[in-house]
Design an enzyme around this catalytic site. Structure first.
Site, mmCIF file in Angstrom:
data_model
loop_
_atom_site.group_PDB
_atom_site.id
_atom_site.type_symbol
_atom_site.label_atom_id
_atom_site.label_comp_id
_atom_site.label_asym_id
_atom_site.label_seq_id
_atom_site.Cartn_x
_atom_site.Cartn_y
_atom_site.Cartn_z
ATOM 1 N N CYS A 99 30.283 55.408 23.406
ATOM 2 C CA CYS A 99 28.882 55.736 23.663
ATOM 3 C C CYS A 99 27.957 54.737 22.980
ATOM 4 C CB CYS A 99 28.584 57.151 23.183
ATOM 5 S SG CYS A 99 26.866 57.669 23.459
ATOM 6 N N CYS A 205 30.055 65.449 22.249
ATOM 7 C CA CYS A 205 28.848 66.083 22.785
ATOM 8 C C CYS A 205 29.113 66.863 24.064
ATOM 9 C CB CYS A 205 27.773 65.030 23.015
ATOM 10 S SG CYS A 205 28.181 63.793 24.280
#
Length: 395
Positions: A99, A205
């Protein structure tokens, strides 16, 4: 030189204090909320909605604008699909590293620089650079180094080990010299009490509070197989799929005097070998192989094909000394001592003193200490047999 700064506002205390500190120093601050994931969980809720509301509250409080940008497609294609593919093929991925590499310090950086006309970006990561927290030592054309944060328990250079130097050159890390407890205290002092008391997001997440094994089964078809004891070769249980397990994890098999731990996963025949006891030699390795490394500011293998440094393969690990050797398709890393739970797919992150040099993805862990011990046992047994035969021959 740096006037307009885009701050990645996540709705948490770290990014909020980051924005406040920058504004206090006189920068023109623009908050940017990145929506990277928008699929709702089993309760029909999406954490992004709550985080966006908190981000807006922060920006209103600081009297700075908030821009929303959607990177859901980019995150799906370059982080999540890689995550699923890794698990399907028996690897242990790290989506947080991906990410940062592909989204925050690539797409966000480019968006801030080209679409928002910002001079630099800032994040709430706990890290430092050789240019300083606010790029006060910035030098045009000079290499910048990624350095560990003052708060060693919160240091996040592990997760930044794959970012490009071009992005690091124009990134502020205002929290690099602060302790986490001081950041929370500072937030309360300036009136952000709710964020200081907000529970920190932990884990991946897109999984959130869901059970990982339930989550992964939504994307990968379960393929049941056997748990096999590495010592006896006997079947000791059944599993629902290799993708549910990672090296070093407890297998939770009942009815045995010792707990079993995942030692090896065989993707071709769908077998998982388990070792009795958390310190079994099948769980330990002293050598592993990686793909081509990513070095942030300089290649330490330019002048020599090997060098000594320290590394870790999990954020919570302590650093371990090692020797890194360049080979044709990547690197060989020999550990001073042994490490438990090394697994293909993980990232080995390398350090020299306070500098995070970069990282490389582990491809193979080579032979375990269990295999080495077995080979040594067979060698000695063979030598004993030969000596016995010679004794009988010369009787």
């Amino acid at each position: 030189m740096f006037r307009k700064i885009a701050v990645g506002i996540s709705g948490g205390v770290d990014s909020s204090v980051t924005a406040y500190l920058l504004k206090k120093k006189g920068y023109e601050v623009l908050g940017v909320y990145m929506r990277n994931w928008d699929i709702r969980d089993e309760q029909g809720t999406c954490s992004s909605d709550k985080d966006l509301k908190d981000a807006q509250t922060t920006c209103d409080f600081l009297n700075i604008p908030l821009v929303q940008v959607n990177f859901v497609k980019e995150y799906w294609n370059e982080v999540f699909l890689q995550f699923i593919d890794d698990y399907e093929h028996g690897f242990t991925p790290n989506p947080d590293i991906l990410c940062n590499k592909f989204v925050k310090f690539n797409y966000f950086y480019k968006y801030a620089r080209t679409k928002l006309n910002c001079d630099a970006i800032a994040t709430g990561h706990y890290a430092n650079t050789s240019f300083g927290n606010y790029l006060e030592n910035y030098q045009q054309g000079q290499h910048v180094k990624l350095l560990k944060a003052r708060d060693t328990t919160k240091d996040q250079t592990f997760f930044l080990s794959q970012i490009e130097e071009r992005s690091l050159r124009k990134t502020f890390f205002p929290l690099g010299n602060m302790l986490k407890r001081d950041v929370k205290q500072y937030a309360r002092k300036i009136g952000l009490q709710a964020l200081a008391d907000k529970k920190e997001s932990m884990g991946i997440c897109f999984i959130g509070s869901r059970n990982f094994q339930h989550f992964i089964s939504d994307y990968i078809v379960d393929q049941p197989g056997d748990f096999i004891d590495v010592d006896t070769g006997k079947v000791v249980g059944k599993h629902e799929g290799i993708h549910h397990w990672t090296i070093g994890q407890r297998a939770h098999l009942g009815g045995f005097s010792q707990a079993y731990f995942i030692a090896k996963r065989c993707f071709k025949n769908n077998i998982i070998y388990v070792a009795p006891g958390t310190n079994h030699p099948a769980l330990h390795s002293s050598l592993f192989f990686t793909d081509q490394p990513h070095w942030i500011s300089h290649d330490p293998l330019v002048q020599s094909n090997c060098f000594d440094c320290a590394f870790k393969f999990q954020h919570i690990n302590d650093l371990s000394d090692c020797r890194v050797m360049q080979v044709e398709h990547g690197m060989v890393v020999r550990v001073n001592g042994v490490k438990r739970g090394l697994a293909p797919g993980q990232y080995a992150v390398f350090y020299k003193n306070e500098e995070c040099l970069g990282s490389s993805r582990i491809i193979s862990t080579g032979v375990t200490n269990f295999t080495l011990n077995m080979l040594e046992y067979l060698r000695r047994k063979s030598n004993q047999n030969q000596q016995t035969e010679q004794t009988h021959a010369y009787g």
